[in-house]
Enzyme design. Structure first.
Site, short mmCIF file in Angstrom:
data_model
loop_
_atom_site.label_atom_id
_atom_site.label_comp_id
_atom_site.label_asym_id
_atom_site.label_seq_id
_atom_site.Cartn_x
_atom_site.Cartn_y
_atom_site.Cartn_z
N ASP A 12 0.90 -1.24 0.14
CA ASP A 12 -0.12 0.00 -0.03
C ASP A 12 1.01 1.10 -0.17
OD1 ASP A 12 -1.72 2.23 0.56
OD2 ASP A 12 -2.51 1.17 2.37
N ILE A 13 0.68 2.05 -0.95
CA ILE A 13 1.59 3.27 -1.06
C ILE A 13 1.38 4.25 -0.17
CG2 ILE A 13 0.53 4.68 -2.60
CD1 ILE A 13 2.67 4.89 -4.41
N GLY A 34 -9.63 3.79 -6.07
CA GLY A 34 -8.51 3.14 -6.14
C GLY A 34 -7.37 4.03 -5.17
N ASP A 36 -6.17 6.77 -5.52
CA ASP A 36 -6.58 8.13 -5.24
C ASP A 36 -7.28 8.16 -3.87
OD1 ASP A 36 -6.84 10.86 -5.67
OD2 ASP A 36 -8.03 10.70 -7.27
N THR A 124 -3.46 1.66 -14.53
CA THR A 124 -3.35 0.12 -14.79
C THR A 124 -4.90 -0.48 -13.82
OG1 THR A 124 -2.15 -0.64 -12.86
CG2 THR A 124 -1.10 -0.21 -15.07
N GLY A 125 -5.46 0.52 -13.30
CA GLY A 125 -6.81 0.19 -12.66
C GLY A 125 -8.11 0.38 -13.39
N VAL A 126 -8.62 1.52 -12.90
CA VAL A 126 -10.05 2.11 -13.68
C VAL A 126 -9.52 2.54 -14.96
CG1 VAL A 126 -11.67 3.95 -13.40
CG2 VAL A 126 -10.75 2.88 -11.22
N TYR A 127 -8.51 3.00 -15.26
CA TYR A 127 -8.23 3.80 -16.65
C TYR A 127 -7.83 2.51 -17.70
CZ TYR A 127 -8.59 8.40 -15.19
OH TYR A 127 -9.17 9.68 -14.82
N1 AR6 Z 1 -1.41 1.69 -2.92
C1 AR6 Z 1 -0.88 1.19 -4.32
N2 AR6 Z 1 -1.48 0.91 -5.28
C2 AR6 Z 1 -2.88 1.04 -5.30
C3 AR6 Z 1 -3.41 1.31 -4.05
C4 AR6 Z 1 -2.87 1.56 -2.82
N3 AR6 Z 1 -3.42 1.74 -1.85
N4 AR6 Z 1 -4.79 0.96 -4.34
C5 AR6 Z 1 -4.89 0.82 -5.57
N5 AR6 Z 1 -3.85 0.83 -6.12
P1 AR6 Z 1 -6.27 3.17 -10.08
P2 AR6 Z 1 -5.93 4.61 -12.62
C6 AR6 Z 1 -3.06 0.40 -7.53
O1 AR6 Z 1 -7.67 2.71 -10.49
O2 AR6 Z 1 -6.13 3.20 -13.24
C7 AR6 Z 1 -9.21 7.13 -9.78
O3 AR6 Z 1 -10.60 7.06 -9.31
C8 AR6 Z 1 -4.43 -0.59 -8.47
O4 AR6 Z 1 -4.35 -1.96 -8.35
O5 AR6 Z 1 -6.19 3.78 -8.42
O6 AR6 Z 1 -4.77 5.47 -13.05
C9 AR6 Z 1 -8.88 8.27 -9.98
O7 AR6 Z 1 -9.46 9.43 -9.23
C10 AR6 Z 1 -3.72 -0.24 -10.03
O8 AR6 Z 1 -2.64 -1.10 -10.21
O9 AR6 Z 1 -5.88 4.44 -11.04
C11 AR6 Z 1 -9.08 8.37 -11.58
O10 AR6 Z 1 -10.36 8.74 -11.76
C12 AR6 Z 1 -2.97 1.25 -9.59
O11 AR6 Z 1 -3.24 1.54 -8.27
C13 AR6 Z 1 -8.95 6.76 -12.10
O12 AR6 Z 1 -9.26 6.24 -10.74
C14 AR6 Z 1 -3.76 2.12 -10.44
O13 AR6 Z 1 -5.23 2.05 -10.25
C15 AR6 Z 1 -7.11 6.75 -12.21
O14 AR6 Z 1 -7.52 5.31 -12.73
#
Ligand code: AR6
Length: 175
Positions: A12-13, A34, A36, A124-127
């Site tokens: 967890d970052i 996510g 954020d 790599t998550g929602v996007y």
């Molecule tokens: N620590 C580290 N990595 C994490 C954590 C954490 N606590 N939680 C999730 N991840 P995402 P995106 C990873 O969806 O794809 C938001 O709503 C996750 O597994 O957080 O850039 C923003 O407001 C994945 O590998 O970001 C934007 O609207 C990575 O973080 C949108 O999501 C990124 O996933 C951005 O989408």
């Protein structure tokens, strides 16, 4: 050129002990899910307050760009908010925009005297950016930044939330 170490960690970052953590934000800078959501929850309201001031000044953050705020209650002193591209097949400039996220975050870190910085796996998550492609862009962008700049950053940590990303990054950075 100073030596910079590049590490990979799973976890967890919001818990990582570095000068700055990077947030995978959206252009509104008003928070989301996510990583954020996790950063704003753990860091507290001071982060959103500063995001709102930046928004008032410059109207949000374009894709590929980065802005910096306090780390609030996080162990990190700063949060660098960058906006990754939404994946739409790869033909819309996504690799360049994703590389810009890493480059602009490093540049902003450097301007603020940051010596250690942690990145999540942006987009790599929602996007929906394919994890293997995103990992390659991330590692290439950081390594080429280090080759092209006389940097004072000593430590870069890729924080992988999931096993798949961890394996990908370990593969790219070994040797
Ligand atoms: N620590 C580290 N990595 C994490 C954590 C954490 N606590 N939680 C999730 N991840 P995402 P995106 C990873 O969806 O794809 C938001 O709503 C996750 O597994 O957080 O850039 C923003 O407001 C994945 O590998 O970001 C934007 O609207 C990575 O973080 C949108 O999501 C990124 O996933 C951005 O989408």
């Amino acid at each position: 050129m100073g030596k910079t170490t590049i590490e990979v960690q799973q976890g967890d970052i919001t818990k990582v002990q570095v000068d700055a953590v990077v947030n995978a934000a959206n252009s509104s800078l008003l928070g989301g899910g996510g990583v954020d959501g996790a950063i704003h929850r753990a860091g507290g309201p001071a982060i959103l307050e500063e995001c709102k001031l930046i928004r008032a000044r410059q109207g949000g953050c374009p894709t590929g760009e980065a802005v910096i705020t306090t780390g609030g209650n996080l162990p990190a002193r700063y949060v660098i908010h960058t906006v990754g591209p939404v994946w739409s097949g790869g033909g819309k400039g996504e690799p360049e925009l994703l590389a810009n996220c890493y480059r602009n975050s490093l540049r902003l870190a450097e301007e603020n005297g940051v010596k250690s910085i942690a990145f999540p796996n942006i987009s790599t998550g929602v996007y929906g950016y394919p994890k293997d492609k995103a990992a390659k862009v991330a590692v290439d962008a950081v390594q080429s930044y280090m080759q092209e700049h006389e940097t004072s950053i000593k430590r870069v940590v890729f924080v992988c939330f999931d096993e798949e990303n961890l394996t990908l990054y370990e593969g790219l950075l070994k040797g």
